[in-house]
Motif scaffolding. Structure first.
Motif, PDB file in Angstrom:
ATOM      1  N   ARG A  19       1.976   6.824  -6.870  1.00  0.00           N
ATOM      2  CA  ARG A  19       0.971   7.766  -7.388  1.00  0.00           C
ATOM      3  C   ARG A  19       1.446   9.210  -7.266  1.00  0.00           C
ATOM      4  O   ARG A  19       1.087  10.049  -8.080  1.00  0.00           O
ATOM      5  CB  ARG A  19      -0.347   7.599  -6.642  1.00  0.00           C
ATOM      6  N   THR A  20       2.240   9.502  -6.256  1.00  0.00           N
ATOM      7  CA  THR A  20       2.694  10.880  -6.075  1.00  0.00           C
ATOM      8  C   THR A  20       3.989  11.180  -6.820  1.00  0.00           C
ATOM      9  O   THR A  20       4.254  12.338  -7.115  1.00  0.00           O
ATOM     10  CB  THR A  20       2.901  11.184  -4.578  1.00  0.00           C
ATOM     11  N   ARG A  40       0.831  -1.217   0.000  1.00  0.00           N
ATOM     12  CA  ARG A  40       0.000   0.000   0.000  1.00  0.00           C
ATOM     13  C   ARG A  40       0.858   1.257   0.000  1.00  0.00           C
ATOM     14  O   ARG A  40       0.581   2.212  -0.720  1.00  0.00           O
ATOM     15  CB  ARG A  40      -0.927   0.000   1.208  1.00  0.00           C
ATOM     16  N   ALA A  41       1.904   1.267   0.815  1.00  0.00           N
ATOM     17  CA  ALA A  41       2.789   2.431   0.869  1.00  0.00           C
ATOM     18  C   ALA A  41       3.475   2.642  -0.476  1.00  0.00           C
ATOM     19  O   ALA A  41       3.610   3.780  -0.943  1.00  0.00           O
ATOM     20  CB  ALA A  41       3.827   2.241   1.970  1.00  0.00           C
ATOM     21  N   ARG A  58       2.300   1.796  -3.481  1.00  0.00           N
ATOM     22  CA  ARG A  58       1.321   2.322  -4.444  1.00  0.00           C
ATOM     23  C   ARG A  58       1.034   3.794  -4.207  1.00  0.00           C
ATOM     24  O   ARG A  58       0.927   4.585  -5.146  1.00  0.00           O
ATOM     25  CB  ARG A  58       0.043   1.493  -4.398  1.00  0.00           C
ATOM     26  N   VAL A  59       0.933   4.194  -2.940  1.00  0.00           N
ATOM     27  CA  VAL A  59       0.674   5.603  -2.626  1.00  0.00           C
ATOM     28  C   VAL A  59       1.840   6.469  -3.092  1.00  0.00           C
ATOM     29  O   VAL A  59       1.642   7.523  -3.711  1.00  0.00           O
ATOM     30  CB  VAL A  59       0.427   5.775  -1.108  1.00  0.00           C
ATOM     31  N   LEU A  60       3.057   6.035  -2.815  1.00  0.00           N
ATOM     32  CA  LEU A  60       4.227   6.819  -3.224  1.00  0.00           C
ATOM     33  C   LEU A  60       4.391   6.853  -4.738  1.00  0.00           C
ATOM     34  O   LEU A  60       4.793   7.873  -5.298  1.00  0.00           O
ATOM     35  CB  LEU A  60       5.486   6.261  -2.560  1.00  0.00           C
TER      36      LEU A  60
END
Length: 121
Positions: A31-32, A24-25, A27-29
């Motif tokens: 995306r940014t 999850r971490a 994928r979030v990073l």
């Protein structure tokens, strides 16, 4: 001596994080930091020495190490310095071999089957 980056810090997770939390971490990073999702930059601005690209590569490298349980375990051992300084136990595989001069109890000897000879021929 080169220092190894802290992959947990790169992904912004704790060392006790589960595989799901690491994914999850990541994928979030992504995306940014991913250049395809960054709307204000053009392709020409993302040249070789761009800090965003360097951060993207660090994130990808951290995830490549932490997603694989074997590589993660090796990374964790290197972080704590167990095998680097010889302080921890080293596992050496041992194969037990029976000596031929010692009697071996009830041994079953398996040999190839010769179908050409026997009561059925």
């Amino acid at each position: 001596m080169t220092t190894q980056p802290d992959y947990y810090d790169v992904l912004r997770v704790k060392p006790a994080a589960s595989q799901q939390e690491i994914s999850r971490a990541y994928r979030v990073l992504m995306r940014t930091h991913h250049p395809d999702l960054d709307g204000d930059a053009t392709d020409g601005a993302k040249a070789g020495g761009d800090p965003t690209r360097a951060e993207l590569l660090r994130i990808m490298q951290a995830f490549a190490v932490l997603r694989d349980p074997a590589r993660r375990a090796a990374y964790d051992r290197s972080r704590t310095g167990i095998n680097a300084q010889g302080a921890g136990p080293v596992v050496i595989p041992v194969r037990i071999v029976n000596r031929r001069d010692e009697p071996v109890g009830n041994t079953i000897r398996i040999t190839p089957v010769r179908w050409e000879s026997g009561p059925w021929t």
